[in-house]
Motif scaffolding. Structure first.
Motif, PDB file in Angstrom:
ATOM      1  N   SER A 173      36.560 -49.312  16.270  1.00  0.00           N
ATOM      2  CA  SER A 173      37.429 -49.986  15.287  1.00  0.00           C
ATOM      3  C   SER A 173      37.287 -49.371  13.904  1.00  0.00           C
ATOM      4  O   SER A 173      36.353 -48.635  13.618  1.00  0.00           O
ATOM      5  CB  SER A 173      37.073 -51.471  15.212  1.00  0.00           C
ATOM      6  OG  SER A 173      35.778 -51.619  14.680  1.00  0.00           O
ATOM      7  N   ASP A 174      38.272 -49.684  13.062  1.00  0.00           N
ATOM      8  CA  ASP A 174      38.109 -49.422  11.632  1.00  0.00           C
ATOM      9  C   ASP A 174      38.090 -50.790  10.939  1.00  0.00           C
ATOM     10  O   ASP A 174      37.561 -51.747  11.508  1.00  0.00           O
ATOM     11  CB  ASP A 174      39.172 -48.462  11.110  1.00  0.00           C
ATOM     12  CG  ASP A 174      40.587 -49.015  11.225  1.00  0.00           C
ATOM     13  OD1 ASP A 174      40.763 -50.165  11.699  1.00  0.00           O
ATOM     14  OD2 ASP A 174      41.539 -48.312  10.828  1.00  0.00           O
ATOM     15  N   THR A 219      40.497 -52.792  10.428  1.00  0.00           N
ATOM     16  CA  THR A 219      41.432 -53.763  11.007  1.00  0.00           C
ATOM     17  C   THR A 219      40.689 -54.564  12.077  1.00  0.00           C
ATOM     18  O   THR A 219      39.684 -54.096  12.626  1.00  0.00           O
ATOM     19  CB  THR A 219      42.639 -53.050  11.660  1.00  0.00           C
ATOM     20  OG1 THR A 219      42.161 -51.959  12.444  1.00  0.00           O
ATOM     21  CG2 THR A 219      43.579 -52.501  10.603  1.00  0.00           C
ATOM     22  N   ARG A 257      41.093 -55.144  15.087  1.00  0.00           N
ATOM     23  CA  ARG A 257      41.300 -54.817  16.500  1.00  0.00           C
ATOM     24  C   ARG A 257      40.258 -53.827  16.981  1.00  0.00           C
ATOM     25  O   ARG A 257      39.682 -53.091  16.186  1.00  0.00           O
ATOM     26  CB  ARG A 257      42.704 -54.239  16.690  1.00  0.00           C
ATOM     27  CG  ARG A 257      43.757 -55.316  16.375  1.00  0.00           C
ATOM     28  CD  ARG A 257      45.062 -54.995  16.990  1.00  0.00           C
ATOM     29  NE  ARG A 257      45.751 -53.942  16.281  1.00  0.00           N
ATOM     30  CZ  ARG A 257      46.638 -53.144  16.840  1.00  0.00           C
ATOM     31  NH1 ARG A 257      46.892 -53.256  18.127  1.00  0.00           N
ATOM     32  NH2 ARG A 257      47.260 -52.226  16.126  1.00  0.00           N
ATOM     33  N   ARG A 258      40.052 -53.780  18.290  1.00  0.00           N
ATOM     34  CA  ARG A 258      39.065 -52.870  18.873  1.00  0.00           C
ATOM     35  C   ARG A 258      39.666 -52.194  20.098  1.00  0.00           C
ATOM     36  O   ARG A 258      40.280 -52.834  20.935  1.00  0.00           O
ATOM     37  CB  ARG A 258      37.813 -53.622  19.329  1.00  0.00           C
ATOM     38  CG  ARG A 258      37.067 -54.383  18.241  1.00  0.00           C
ATOM     39  CD  ARG A 258      35.797 -55.025  18.802  1.00  0.00           C
ATOM     40  NE  ARG A 258      34.884 -54.012  19.317  1.00  0.00           N
ATOM     41  CZ  ARG A 258      34.037 -53.306  18.562  1.00  0.00           C
ATOM     42  NH1 ARG A 258      33.982 -53.507  17.267  1.00  0.00           N
ATOM     43  NH2 ARG A 258      33.250 -52.398  19.116  1.00  0.00           N
ATOM     44  N   ASP A 277      37.986 -49.306  22.759  1.00  0.00           N
ATOM     45  CA  ASP A 277      36.921 -48.339  23.023  1.00  0.00           C
ATOM     46  C   ASP A 277      37.522 -46.964  23.321  1.00  0.00           C
ATOM     47  O   ASP A 277      38.426 -46.847  24.154  1.00  0.00           O
ATOM     48  CB  ASP A 277      36.094 -48.766  24.244  1.00  0.00           C
ATOM     49  CG  ASP A 277      35.041 -49.792  23.864  1.00  0.00           C
ATOM     50  OD1 ASP A 277      35.000 -50.202  22.680  1.00  0.00           O
ATOM     51  OD2 ASP A 277      34.265 -50.182  24.751  1.00  0.00           O
ATOM     52  N   GLY A 309      44.347 -49.207  10.679  1.00  0.00           N
ATOM     53  CA  GLY A 309      44.229 -48.748  12.061  1.00  0.00           C
ATOM     54  C   GLY A 309      44.379 -47.249  12.233  1.00  0.00           C
ATOM     55  O   GLY A 309      44.518 -46.765  13.359  1.00  0.00           O
ATOM     56  N   LEU A 337      41.691 -46.361  14.397  1.00  0.00           N
ATOM     57  CA  LEU A 337      41.574 -47.180  15.618  1.00  0.00           C
ATOM     58  C   LEU A 337      41.870 -46.268  16.812  1.00  0.00           C
ATOM     59  O   LEU A 337      42.916 -45.612  16.845  1.00  0.00           O
ATOM     60  CB  LEU A 337      42.598 -48.316  15.554  1.00  0.00           C
ATOM     61  CG  LEU A 337      42.593 -49.313  16.706  1.00  0.00           C
ATOM     62  CD1 LEU A 337      41.376 -50.240  16.619  1.00  0.00           C
ATOM     63  CD2 LEU A 337      43.883 -50.149  16.693  1.00  0.00           C
TER      64      LEU A 337
END
Lengths: 460, 460
Positions: B31-32, B34, B36-37, B39, B77, B80
């Motif tokens: 992630s960054d 933001t 959200r994640r 992998d 993102g 991301l």
């Protein structure tokens, strides 16, 4: 040759009064400041963005090449008609569309004269920093095409730094809008700066949104005489190492000084003067003495013969008129001027002019150097009689050695004139094949039929 | 999923110690900033330009997408991981290749921390102006990807204005070199500024040549309290209409002020304070009083409650620490921050924040605004509980109204954060189809296989 159908299509798209194919008009638009001439097949004078869209569509349909043109004051053949092309002159698109002093911006058509933008800005306490030597007659569209600069660039940067956004027409006749109206913006790719300096090979700019700055209150000028080029350029490097950045740091060598003698601006130089710097500071009136003192301190050194300040407005105007006259005045030395516009790191300037002296001696030709030394940007002019074949061959050898040295010093082929037709062959010295191929690929996206200013910027 | 063959090829190209596919590492790079994640399939740590060329060639051969990453401190993102991609982290490429104070430039690898560049420059009396809030940990490669800015942009401009040249690797594994080492240059198209702000979608930068400026001698700070957002932003417009440009002109609304209370920086604000400006001037120590006086004159007006100056170094540091903490501190208001980074003309700021208040009321959500008001650049944060579906829907409606208003006011979607994944859907509000298609066409020239940061910047 332009077909009758294509000519009729241009007339029908723009109206007859915007399309000329008589010999006199074609001859008038056959050249820029380079000594070559190519008559265009016709000259078109669009009056609006819509006219530009319409004419490009006709050009696409009939596969007619377009040579865009501002004032024709360029030095590298950027506005030299491509063979078999029509010239598109923007001189009728000369309106300021919007002036917003509160948000410090102006929206102009490409045919607006550069100096008019500055004048308008000053009416509201602002200014437009880029000041090419031709500002009194050059058109902003041409300035955008070559990323024009001028003396003030040493402190304020170049045209590129003052363009917020553009409206333009690609080689397929599509309208594009780039950039924004605010001083920050990073939505999508930066097509604005891609178009600036692209020499009219990617799109025809129909509107530019330009950033303005608060005008400095006053200006103070120094004239500094040196016993040699080397000494003058060592002083330039000293100036650019301390904190007070001048708003002009102009260099003239001995030949350039001789060329301005008829203006009277060199009448009172001390004996032994072989090089001259014009150094200017701007800002608040009460801060100018401090800046001048710091500049004087940096300028003083070996080989400095005289430093004069305290010029009145008329004397400053005379100095600048002389400086601006140089581009034409040097032509008195020899009929043909092979003009380069190279940049080297400021710290390498002194050694670079020594090398130029060496080349001038080896090729037995006068080489005149002057220019925006604070940016490391010199106009190097190899003067030659074009009817003397042997001298011409030596002149080209001289140019080539100079270009090679520029690259070896970590410099660049053009600081503000662009590449046009004249420097194309040198481009591979600076730009590697993969990078150049990418530039060509970008060109094809904007102009798939290759109609916009063909034969410019890229090597064969 | 990354094939074993591809993984082995990366290991063979870079060495095993530069390729990680264990779950812990992949989770660390998921992630960054933001919320959200994703992998990544693996994380690569190139150590040199040649490593980057080698890894892109493997990626091309095995058609593996690449997510480039600096410090992961971006807000949109940009870093991301694209689904099924490998993250390429530049944190091992953290060397200053060259520091040339005489020619005022530095050549750095992309993993150098932004603040280190400034620190190095200051050791020679110079400075690196761009100062994003994350400068203490962000990497210059990430700054280049988003064209980062910060408070000083109001006087000194953004990252784009300090990049002289780049070395980079395209999506085919080709090396390109753009720009030059001098302060002027117009040889070929301006690929440098095309890459800056392109969010790692065109090429992976492996080396950047950056311009430095003489460091200002001193700084003076004003803290100005207002009874309303509107009053504060009218004052911003007055400041930007006079000649003294501050080196910071930061705005905080009531929510932002509340968010910094834990730092102590808001302890002594007068009653009724609803908005705050931090205004800074820099330059020569003996000129600061004059600048501050001019700024005070412009700031005074309706709704101004208090103007304080004469802070000592510690107090200034505390104010700035509070300002910098905001990006994280506001998360205390609600778990999810929908962060915008919009820009409107400075003259429209006051009306724009009134509109934001109206939207906050209509959608019954706190909206926190703060940022670089001198550029018209506000960070507008819609705060929401992501588990409350109704509130989330209203938050998205709020964002959409705000974006539409920004465009209607002649503004832009992003001032300094870029587009990433988060703002993609709004891009068509600002960029017309033909212009966007041209951007996509350019992308294909740099990255024909679509491997560089897919799913970013462009709308679906």
């Amino acid at each position: 040759m332009l077909s009758d159908t294509a000519l009729a299509a241009f007339r029908s798209a723009l109206g007859g009064e915007r399309v000329f194919d008589d010999a006199a008009t074609r001859a008038l638009y056959a050249s820029d400041e380079t000594p070559r001439r190519v008559d265009p097949d016709a000259v078109l004078f669009p009056g609006s963005h819509d006219d530009v869209v319409a004419l490009v569509r006709v050009a696409v349909e009939h596969r007619v090449a377009i040579t865009p043109r501002g004032a024709g004051s360029g030095n590298v053949g950027g506005a030299l008609p491509s063979p078999g092309s029509v010239v598109v002159s923007f001189e009728c698109m000369r309106w300021v569309k919007e002036f917003d002093p509160v948000n410090r911006l102006v929206v102009v058509e490409p045919g607006v004269v550069t100096e008019e933008i500055d004048r308008l800005a000053r009416s509201a306490g602002l200014f437009y920093p880029p000041d090419p030597g031709s500002a009194a007659y050059s058109r902003i569209g041409g300035n955008l095409a070559m990323n024009a600069a001028g003396p003030r660039a040493v402190k304020y940067g170049v045209t590129r730094d003052y363009v917020l956004g553009l409206r333009a027409v690609t080689g397929t006749g599509e309208e594009i809008c780039t950039g924004c109206r605010t001083t920050k913006g990073v939505t999508g790719y930066d097509l604005t700066r891609l178009l600036v300096g692209s020499g009219g090979t990617l799109a025809l700019v129909t509107e530019a949104t330009l950033k303005l700055l608060p005008a400095p209150e006053g200006v103070a000028t120094l004239r500094v005489c040196f016993a040699s080029n080397h000494a003058a350029l060592e002083a330039v490097s000293r100036v650019m190492r301390q904190a007070v950045t001048p708003c002009a740091l102009e260099f003239m060598d001995q030949h350039a000084i001789d060329a301005i003698r008829p203006t009277g601006a060199a009448d009172d130089l001390p004996d032994g003067t072989r090089a001259l710097l014009m150094v200017e500071a701007d800002g608040r009136a009460d801060d100018l003495p401090r800046q001048i003192e710091a500049l004087e301190h940096a300028l003083a050194g070996d080989g400095m013969l005289e430093m004069r300040s305290g010029f009145d407005r008329d004397a400053i105007a005379q100095l600048w008129a002389a400086r601006r006259s140089l581009s034409h005045a040097v032509k008195r030395i020899a009929p043909l001027k092979l003009n380069e516009d190279v940049v080297v790191p400021v710290s390498a300037l002194a050694d670079f002019v020594d090398f130029i002296d060496h080349v001038a001696g080896a090729q037995r030709l006068p080489i005149v150097s002057f220019g925006h030394a604070g940016n490391g940007n010199l106009h190097v002019n190899v003067m030659v009689d074009p009817d003397d074949g042997d001298a011409l061959a030596r002149a080209h050898l001289a140019l080539e050695s100079i270009m090679l040295r520029v690259i070896a010093l970590g410099g660049t082929l053009s600081g503000e004139h662009g590449i046009g037709t004249e420097k194309r062959k040198f481009v591979p010295l600076e730009i590697a094949p993969a990078t150049l191929e990418l530039m060509r690929a970008i060109k094809r996206q904007f102009d798939p039929h290759g109609l916009l200013n063909p034969g410019k910027l890229f090597p064969d």
